[in-house]
Write a protein that holds these residues in place. Structure first.
Motif, short mmCIF file in Angstrom:
data_model
loop_
_atom_site.label_atom_id
_atom_site.label_comp_id
_atom_site.label_asym_id
_atom_site.label_seq_id
_atom_site.Cartn_x
_atom_site.Cartn_y
_atom_site.Cartn_z
N GLY A 221 0.82 -1.20 0.00
CA GLY A 221 0.00 0.00 0.00
C GLY A 221 0.85 1.25 0.00
N ASP A 222 0.17 2.40 -0.05
CA ASP A 222 0.83 3.69 -0.15
C ASP A 222 0.74 4.46 1.16
OD1 ASP A 222 1.42 3.30 -2.89
OD2 ASP A 222 -0.63 3.91 -3.41
N SER A 223 1.82 5.14 1.50
CA SER A 223 1.85 5.98 2.69
C SER A 223 0.88 7.15 2.52
CB SER A 223 3.26 6.51 2.93
OG SER A 223 3.26 7.47 3.97
N LYS A 224 0.24 7.55 3.62
CA LYS A 224 -0.69 8.68 3.57
C LYS A 224 0.02 10.01 3.84
CE LYS A 224 -3.98 5.60 3.16
NZ LYS A 224 -3.23 4.36 3.41
N MET A 225 1.33 9.96 4.13
CA MET A 225 2.08 11.18 4.40
C MET A 225 2.19 12.01 3.13
SD MET A 225 3.57 12.94 6.67
CE MET A 225 3.67 11.73 7.98
N SER A 226 2.06 13.34 3.30
CA SER A 226 2.16 14.23 2.15
C SER A 226 2.77 15.57 2.58
CB SER A 226 0.77 14.49 1.55
OG SER A 226 -0.02 15.25 2.45
N LYS A 227 3.15 16.37 1.60
CA LYS A 227 3.70 17.69 1.89
C LYS A 227 2.68 18.55 2.63
CE LYS A 227 5.70 21.77 -0.34
NZ LYS A 227 6.07 22.39 -1.64
N ASP A 228 1.41 18.47 2.22
CA ASP A 228 0.37 19.28 2.87
C ASP A 228 0.23 18.93 4.35
OD1 ASP A 228 -0.15 20.55 0.50
OD2 ASP A 228 -1.91 19.32 0.00
N ILE A 229 0.34 17.65 4.67
CA ILE A 229 0.24 17.23 6.08
C ILE A 229 1.40 17.78 6.88
CG2 ILE A 229 0.40 15.21 7.59
CD1 ILE A 229 -1.20 13.65 5.51
N LEU A 230 2.60 17.75 6.31
CA LEU A 230 3.77 18.28 7.01
C LEU A 230 3.66 19.79 7.20
CD1 LEU A 230 6.63 16.26 5.27
CD2 LEU A 230 5.68 15.91 7.56
N VAL A 231 3.17 20.49 6.19
CA VAL A 231 3.00 21.94 6.30
C VAL A 231 1.99 22.28 7.38
CG1 VAL A 231 2.17 23.99 5.11
CG2 VAL A 231 3.73 22.43 3.94
N GLU A 232 0.87 21.53 7.41
CA GLU A 232 -0.13 21.77 8.45
C GLU A 232 0.48 21.59 9.83
OE1 GLU A 232 -4.18 20.00 10.49
OE2 GLU A 232 -2.85 18.71 9.33
N ALA A 233 1.27 20.54 9.99
CA ALA A 233 1.90 20.27 11.28
C ALA A 233 2.82 21.41 11.68
CB ALA A 233 2.67 18.96 11.23
N LEU A 234 3.61 21.90 10.74
CA LEU A 234 4.58 22.96 11.04
C LEU A 234 3.88 24.23 11.51
CD1 LEU A 234 7.49 23.99 11.05
CD2 LEU A 234 7.20 24.60 8.64
N TRP A 235 2.86 24.66 10.77
CA TRP A 235 2.25 25.94 11.14
C TRP A 235 1.39 25.82 12.40
CZ3 TRP A 235 -2.90 27.06 11.61
CH2 TRP A 235 -3.84 26.34 10.86
N ARG A 236 0.79 24.65 12.61
CA ARG A 236 0.00 24.50 13.83
C ARG A 236 0.90 24.46 15.07
NH1 ARG A 236 -5.40 23.68 13.69
NH2 ARG A 236 -6.35 22.99 11.73
N VAL A 237 1.98 23.67 15.01
CA VAL A 237 2.90 23.59 16.15
C VAL A 237 3.50 24.95 16.45
CG1 VAL A 237 5.10 22.64 16.93
CG2 VAL A 237 3.41 21.14 15.88
N THR A 238 3.90 25.67 15.40
CA THR A 238 4.46 27.01 15.59
C THR A 238 3.43 27.94 16.23
OG1 THR A 238 5.90 26.71 13.67
CG2 THR A 238 5.54 28.96 14.43
N GLY A 239 2.21 27.88 15.74
CA GLY A 239 1.16 28.72 16.31
C GLY A 239 0.87 28.41 17.77
N TRP A 240 0.78 27.11 18.10
CA TRP A 240 0.56 26.73 19.50
C TRP A 240 1.69 27.23 20.39
CZ3 TRP A 240 -0.41 21.09 17.60
CH2 TRP A 240 -1.72 20.97 17.14
N GLY A 241 2.92 27.06 19.91
CA GLY A 241 4.07 27.46 20.72
C GLY A 241 4.11 28.96 20.95
#
Length: 259
Positions: A221-241
């Motif tokens: 099967g194929d991984s569900k990881m994508s660039k969009d998921i990583l970008v979402e994680a980066l901006w959300r973590v930065t915003g929370w911090g």
């Protein structure tokens, strides 16, 4: 995290292993079989996001043969976080005392479930960790490892959480822990969903334990990881911090000079 051994924990109750799926037709039967062998007393909930490849149908067949297997059919693909939240609600409504997160692709080893459940006897939340002593990864390219390690390190520093594998998704929660995390306002859907739950657990003062696991890259099967998921994680973590830092500064300034 350590509670100093002061807290007394009640019995765990029955366990529900939640396995979100989207196009995991080739993986669902083997992974369910392995879970049933590893923890025969546990129940399984397959939360399928209307997989085009028929994963939901295969899950229904397993459920028809085994009263420990249940299926939650969802309308469509809404992200990992949404699938887990739906699974958590289903599990709480049906009286389970332990809710476990686990991938369908075999990257999380069902044979390690007993280790997580044993550790949960003295904790509120147990994380299966790749980045503590004894943890390891198998068949990952160096680039993928650097992204994962970097994401955990950035999240740990930005959010000030004492967890080595903040982004890992192999977890066991007590029901009471989930009920104390304020899940109704969780908005993160993808990669950072795990970060969000971890930071909420720390902020709420829950006792979080990491146990080493072996993480194996999927073979089918194929991984569900994508660039969009990583970008979402980066901006959300930065915003929370940044929000948390601003709050702390505001609290300090609000105290004013000592009198």
């Amino acid at each position: 995290m350590n509670d100093g051994g002061q807290r007394r924990y009640g019995p765990l109750g029955s366990a529900l292993v939640i396995i979100p799926t989207y196009n995991e037709a080739e993986n669902i039967k083997p992974i369910v079989s392995r879970v049933r062998t590893a923890v025969p007393e546990a129940h399984i909930l397959v939360a399928d996001d209307n997989s085009p490849d028929g994963t939901g149908k295969f899950a229904d067949e397993l459920s028809a043969e085994d009263d420990h297997v249940h299926v939650l059919h969802r309308a469509g693909k809404e992200g990992l976080g949404a699938a887990y939240l739906a699974g958590f609600r289903w599990g709480v409504e049906h009286g389970y005392g332990v809710l476990v997160e686990m991938d369908a692709d075999g990257s999380h080893q069902p044979e390690e479930l007993p280790r997580l459940l044993t550790a949960l006897k003295g904790a509120d939340l147990v994380l299966g960790s790749r980045w503590v002593p004894g943890g390891r990864i198998v068949n990952w390219p160096r680039s993928r490892e650097l992204i994962s390690r970097g994401g955990s390190l950035y999240s740990r520093l930005m959010l000030d959480v004492p967890i080595r594998d903040v982004t890992g998704g192999f977890r066991a929660f007590r029901k009471e822990t989930l009920e104390g995390l304020g899940l109704d306002d969780v908005a993160s859907a993808g990669y950072c969903f795990q970060v969000d739950l971890a930071r909420r657990a720390v902020a709420a003062g829950f006792h979080v334990v990491e146990v080493p696991i072996t993480f194996v890259e999927r073979e089918v099967g194929d991984s569900k990881m994508s660039k969009d998921i990583l970008v979402e994680a980066l901006w959300r973590v930065t915003g929370w911090g940044l929000t948390d830092r601003a709050r702390k500064v505001g609290e300090l300034l609000g105290r004013g000079p000592a009198r």
